[in-house]
Design a protein around this motif. Sequence first.
Motif, PDB file in Angstrom:
ATOM      1  N   UNK A 235       0.793  -1.085   0.009  1.00 31.16           N
ATOM      2  CA  UNK A 235       0.155  -0.036  -0.133  1.00 31.16           C
ATOM      3  C   UNK A 235       0.841   1.215  -0.016  1.00 31.16           C
ATOM      4  N   UNK A 236       2.099   1.365   0.064  1.00 31.19           N
ATOM      5  CA  UNK A 236       2.974   2.307  -0.006  1.00 31.19           C
ATOM      6  C   UNK A 236       3.941   2.364  -1.510  1.00 31.19           C
ATOM      7  N   UNK A 237       4.610   3.571  -1.815  1.00 31.90           N
ATOM      8  CA  UNK A 237       5.144   3.606  -2.912  1.00 31.90           C
ATOM      9  C   UNK A 237       6.595   2.363  -2.926  1.00 31.90           C
ATOM     10  N   UNK A 238       6.867   1.665  -3.763  1.00 35.57           N
ATOM     11  CA  UNK A 238       7.991   0.962  -3.727  1.00 35.57           C
ATOM     12  C   UNK A 238       9.158   1.658  -3.155  1.00 35.57           C
ATOM     13  N   UNK A 239       9.941   1.044  -2.076  1.00 31.31           N
ATOM     14  CA  UNK A 239      11.155   1.710  -1.782  1.00 31.31           C
ATOM     15  C   UNK A 239      12.190   1.370  -2.661  1.00 31.31           C
ATOM     16  N   UNK A 240      13.078   2.359  -2.575  1.00 30.88           N
ATOM     17  CA  UNK A 240      14.361   2.460  -3.803  1.00 30.88           C
ATOM     18  C   UNK A 240      15.091   1.096  -3.547  1.00 30.88           C
ATOM     19  N   UNK A 241      15.368   0.434  -2.318  1.00 35.80           N
ATOM     20  CA  UNK A 241      16.118  -0.706  -2.426  1.00 35.80           C
ATOM     21  C   UNK A 241      15.339  -1.986  -2.955  1.00 35.80           C
ATOM     22  N   UNK A 242      14.061  -1.893  -3.123  1.00 36.82           N
ATOM     23  CA  UNK A 242      13.202  -2.889  -3.521  1.00 36.82           C
ATOM     24  C   UNK A 242      12.640  -2.651  -5.128  1.00 36.82           C
ATOM     25  N   UNK A 243      13.473  -1.307  -5.814  1.00 36.27           N
ATOM     26  CA  UNK A 243      13.306  -1.353  -7.225  1.00 36.27           C
ATOM     27  C   UNK A 243      12.378  -0.170  -7.583  1.00 36.27           C
ATOM     28  N   UNK A 244      12.206   0.800  -6.871  1.00 39.19           N
ATOM     29  CA  UNK A 244      11.513   2.098  -7.229  1.00 39.19           C
ATOM     30  C   UNK A 244      12.440   2.904  -8.363  1.00 39.19           C
ATOM     31  N   UNK A 245      11.612   3.325  -9.445  1.00 43.62           N
ATOM     32  CA  UNK A 245      10.142   3.628  -9.482  1.00 43.62           C
ATOM     33  C   UNK A 245       9.246   2.410 -10.037  1.00 43.62           C
ATOM     34  N   UNK A 246       9.662   1.270 -10.460  1.00 43.83           N
ATOM     35  CA  UNK A 246       9.005   0.202 -11.263  1.00 43.83           C
ATOM     36  C   UNK A 246       9.881  -1.126 -11.125  1.00 43.83           C
ATOM     37  N   UNK A 247       9.443  -2.179 -10.799  1.00 39.89           N
ATOM     38  CA  UNK A 247      10.103  -3.579 -10.623  1.00 39.89           C
ATOM     39  C   UNK A 247       8.981  -4.198 -11.360  1.00 39.89           C
ATOM     40  N   UNK A 248       9.906  -5.451 -12.191  1.00 36.48           N
ATOM     41  CA  UNK A 248       9.256  -6.708 -12.785  1.00 36.48           C
ATOM     42  C   UNK A 248       9.146  -7.757 -11.626  1.00 36.48           C
ATOM     43  N   UNK A 249       8.156  -8.222 -11.543  1.00 39.44           N
ATOM     44  CA  UNK A 249       8.118  -9.489 -10.672  1.00 39.44           C
ATOM     45  C   UNK A 249       7.545 -10.708 -11.489  1.00 39.44           C
ATOM     46  N   UNK A 250       8.114 -11.861 -11.664  1.00 39.73           N
ATOM     47  CA  UNK A 250       7.832 -12.947 -12.209  1.00 39.73           C
ATOM     48  C   UNK A 250       7.789 -14.114 -11.671  1.00 39.73           C
TER      49      UNK A 250
END
Length: 230
Positions: free
Chosen positions: A51-66
């Motif tokens: 529910x929050x903006x994706x943190x930078x260490x987790x891939x902000x601004x956009x991350x692919x999840x497969x």
Amino acid sequence: MGTEHLEVVFFGTDKGEVTIRDIKMQQNFARSMSLADAMNPDNLLCYEMNGATLPAPNGFPLRLITPGWYGIANVKWLKGIEVRDTRFMSLLMGRDYVTIREEEHNGETVRAETSVGRALLKSAPAKVTRNDSGHRVVGAAWGAPIDRVELKIDQGPWMPAVIDHSEEAEYAWKIWSLDWPNPSPGEHTVTSRAISTAGQIQPAMDDPLIAKKHTYWESNGQVTRRIRIV
């Protein structure tokens, strides 16, 4: 050319210097997959987490999840997506993150290279804790729809573990446990194996599929822990 020959490449913002045949160059992190795999409806382009903006260490601004793929496929800091009609051969697709395995062809042993792709069936004992009845072994299984997990202590028979079904999402890890009453003091070995709903059994470490592999990527052999009971 049919769509079965197309690849989709996901480029991350992160980059570094690589040397190929004495040529130094800057190369962005990137991973590719077939068009059919890229169009899987389970794939996500994530811009939020919990529910929050994706943190930078987790891939902000956009991350692919497969889901169901090896972690390297989940490209962070996504900057671009390209469709190509030739195989994409970056350092991280053509040399790093490849599995090298011995194969037999017409009586001759050759080494074959394959790109790291989908996650493989695996389980591992994580910890042994004390409880009222003695000890409990707790671990996890993942990589395929899990039917059951079995545990072997020392050279004893395989015993069924109890799977926690509180989380039934398709790609969720399955947490399992086995009560171990009154273990004798000293060193013991604890080995687990997962069995998928399709009947696939997690291979032993001496299985040719594992024993003939020369890289640690995709090593889904049975995991044995050494435990000391005092």
